[in-house]
Design a protein around this motif. Structure first.
Motif, PDB file in Angstrom:
ATOM      1  N   VAL A  66       0.833  -1.201   0.000  1.00  0.00           N
ATOM      2  CA  VAL A  66       0.000   0.000   0.000  1.00  0.00           C
ATOM      3  C   VAL A  66       0.868   1.252   0.000  1.00  0.00           C
ATOM      4  CG1 VAL A  66      -1.680   1.345   1.327  1.00  0.00           C
ATOM      5  CG2 VAL A  66      -1.959  -1.132   1.096  1.00  0.00           C
ATOM      6  N   LYS A  67       1.901   1.254   0.828  1.00  0.00           N
ATOM      7  CA  LYS A  67       2.763   2.434   0.912  1.00  0.00           C
ATOM      8  C   LYS A  67       3.539   2.659  -0.386  1.00  0.00           C
ATOM      9  CE  LYS A  67       3.215   3.058   5.853  1.00  0.00           C
ATOM     10  NZ  LYS A  67       4.121   3.412   6.964  1.00  0.00           N
ATOM     11  N   ALA A  68       3.960   1.589  -1.016  1.00  0.00           N
ATOM     12  CA  ALA A  68       4.674   1.722  -2.285  1.00  0.00           C
ATOM     13  C   ALA A  68       3.761   2.303  -3.357  1.00  0.00           C
ATOM     14  CB  ALA A  68       5.212   0.361  -2.730  1.00  0.00           C
ATOM     15  N   LEU A  75       1.089   4.206  -2.856  1.00  0.00           N
ATOM     16  CA  LEU A  75       0.817   5.609  -2.533  1.00  0.00           C
ATOM     17  C   LEU A  75       2.000   6.494  -2.916  1.00  0.00           C
ATOM     18  CD1 LEU A  75      -0.931   5.197   0.934  1.00  0.00           C
ATOM     19  CD2 LEU A  75      -2.010   5.884  -1.220  1.00  0.00           C
ATOM     20  N   LYS A  76       3.190   6.018  -2.624  1.00  0.00           N
ATOM     21  CA  LYS A  76       4.394   6.784  -2.958  1.00  0.00           C
ATOM     22  C   LYS A  76       4.490   6.997  -4.461  1.00  0.00           C
ATOM     23  CE  LYS A  76       9.188   7.019  -1.418  1.00  0.00           C
ATOM     24  NZ  LYS A  76      10.265   6.315  -0.679  1.00  0.00           N
ATOM     25  N   GLN A  77       4.168   5.949  -5.200  1.00  0.00           N
ATOM     26  CA  GLN A  77       4.212   6.037  -6.667  1.00  0.00           C
ATOM     27  C   GLN A  77       3.196   7.049  -7.187  1.00  0.00           C
ATOM     28  OE1 GLN A  77       4.119   2.165  -8.501  1.00  0.00           O
ATOM     29  NE2 GLN A  77       3.761   2.983 -10.544  1.00  0.00           N
ATOM     30  N   ASN A  78       2.094   7.206  -6.446  1.00  0.00           N
ATOM     31  CA  ASN A  78       1.049   8.157  -6.832  1.00  0.00           C
ATOM     32  C   ASN A  78       1.219   9.513  -6.157  1.00  0.00           C
ATOM     33  OD1 ASN A  78      -1.294   6.866  -8.590  1.00  0.00           O
ATOM     34  ND2 ASN A  78      -0.530   5.278  -7.236  1.00  0.00           N
ATOM     35  N   GLU A  79       2.413   9.737  -5.606  1.00  0.00           N
ATOM     36  CA  GLU A  79       2.804  11.008  -4.998  1.00  0.00           C
ATOM     37  C   GLU A  79       1.911  11.406  -3.824  1.00  0.00           C
ATOM     38  OE1 GLU A  79       2.873  13.640  -8.376  1.00  0.00           O
ATOM     39  OE2 GLU A  79       4.935  13.075  -8.867  1.00  0.00           O
ATOM     40  N   VAL A  80       1.448  10.411  -3.094  1.00  0.00           N
ATOM     41  CA  VAL A  80       0.738  10.655  -1.835  1.00  0.00           C
ATOM     42  C   VAL A  80       1.783  10.584  -0.719  1.00  0.00           C
ATOM     43  CG1 VAL A  80      -0.996   9.808  -0.211  1.00  0.00           C
ATOM     44  CG2 VAL A  80      -1.425   9.687  -2.682  1.00  0.00           C
ATOM     45  N   PRO A  81       1.934  11.632   0.093  1.00  0.00           N
ATOM     46  CA  PRO A  81       2.949  11.597   1.151  1.00  0.00           C
ATOM     47  C   PRO A  81       2.619  10.565   2.214  1.00  0.00           C
ATOM     48  CG  PRO A  81       1.554  13.549   1.377  1.00  0.00           C
ATOM     49  CD  PRO A  81       1.170  12.898   0.079  1.00  0.00           C
ATOM     50  N   ILE A  82       3.590   9.733   2.558  1.00  0.00           N
ATOM     51  CA  ILE A  82       3.379   8.677   3.551  1.00  0.00           C
ATOM     52  C   ILE A  82       4.501   8.712   4.578  1.00  0.00           C
ATOM     53  CG2 ILE A  82       2.124   7.092   2.044  1.00  0.00           C
ATOM     54  CD1 ILE A  82       4.936   5.629   1.726  1.00  0.00           C
ATOM     55  N   ARG A  83       4.268   8.029   5.675  1.00  0.00           N
ATOM     56  CA  ARG A  83       5.322   7.863   6.674  1.00  0.00           C
ATOM     57  C   ARG A  83       6.187   6.688   6.249  1.00  0.00           C
ATOM     58  NH1 ARG A  83       2.259   8.702  12.545  1.00  0.00           N
ATOM     59  NH2 ARG A  83       1.314  10.704  12.018  1.00  0.00           N
TER      60      ARG A  83
END
Length: 253
Positions: A240-242, A244-252
């Motif tokens: 999920v985090k990968a 989101l990161k690919q979609n330029e959503v900031p994550i922890r």
């Protein structure tokens, strides 16, 4: 934009993690300590524990389970279910909870939110709201007692009341979407974020990895919560985090 949080939810019934659809037909998923450890290793940002039968069975919250989990994991824990007084909150915080989620008890006694915020701090008090859409009234209705008892409260009005009373965060579950894996109720969260300014955790309906991306792209909620997709291995936190990161959503990280 603040980093978005990914939060697994553990619905606990008599010491075991359960999962259902639309709040019914519960299936045993496993031991809460083992599941919590697995989520910490995956990189979950927080965990939510809800004792889903404590209120209906008029039991106190499950401090023994929380103490066991807190001794093994070190990420923030939000705990709810069966909390009716400051003493219940204190017992859970002492057992290792970081935040207290108030649901049915807060509806019956909104002053409990204020009391908790004054004693433990606003950041510690989460108002959990279970909602169901009422098409005949074109509104979201608040439902209490683990999804068993409808109220006459409008969810948007109640969210504002809870925040005014001192809730530092809202955990809002769409009962219509819960367990269906058809995606989050985006209209609900768009409406909520327009009327309150505290962090909102969206819960109910996640079925695929794109649901998280859609949630964070289409609303301004602060966190996405899911259970089935994580419990049964459909998705992992790193996946999920990968995404989101690919979609330029900031994550922890």
């Amino acid at each position: 934009m603040l980093a978005k949080r990914i939060i697994p939810c553990l619905d606990v019934d008599h010491g075991r993690v359960k999962k259902g659809v639309n709040f019914v037909n519960l299936t045993d998923v496993g031991d809460p300590v083992a599941i919590a450890q697995a989520y910490e290793q995956q990189g979950a940002d927080e965990l939510v524990f809800l004792d889903i039968t404590a209120t209906n069975e008029k039991r106190k919250a499950f401090t023994d389970t929380i103490a066991a989990v807190a001794s093994q994991v070190f990420m923030p824990l939000t705990v709810g279910g069966g909390i009716n007084a400051l003493e219940d909150m204190q017992a859970l915080l002492k057992a290792g909870a970081d935040k207290i989620a108030l649901n049915s008890a807060a509806v019956h006694n909104p002053d409990l939110i204020r009391q908790g915020a004054e004693k433990f701090g606003q950041q510690c008090i989460v108002c959990a709201i279970d909602v169901r859409y009422q098409p005949e009234k074109d509104r979201y209705q608040v439902v209490i007692n683990g999804g068993r008892k409808p109220t006459d409260l409008d969810a948007l009005d109640w969210a504002q009341t809870a925040v005014s009373a001192g809730a530092g965060e809202l955990l809002v579950t769409s009962m219509d979407c819960d367990g269906t894996k058809k995606g989050f109720d985006l209209k609900l969260y768009q409406a909520l974020t327009a009327v309150v300014d505290v962090p909102i955790v969206a819960s109910g309906g996640c079925g695929q990895i794109s649901d998280f991306t859609e949630l964070f792209k289409e609303t301004t909620v602060d966190a996405g919560l899911a259970a089935s997709v994580f419990h049964f291995g459909t998705l992992t936190i790193p996946q999920v985090k990968a995404e989101l990161k690919q979609n330029e959503v900031p994550i922890r990280e």
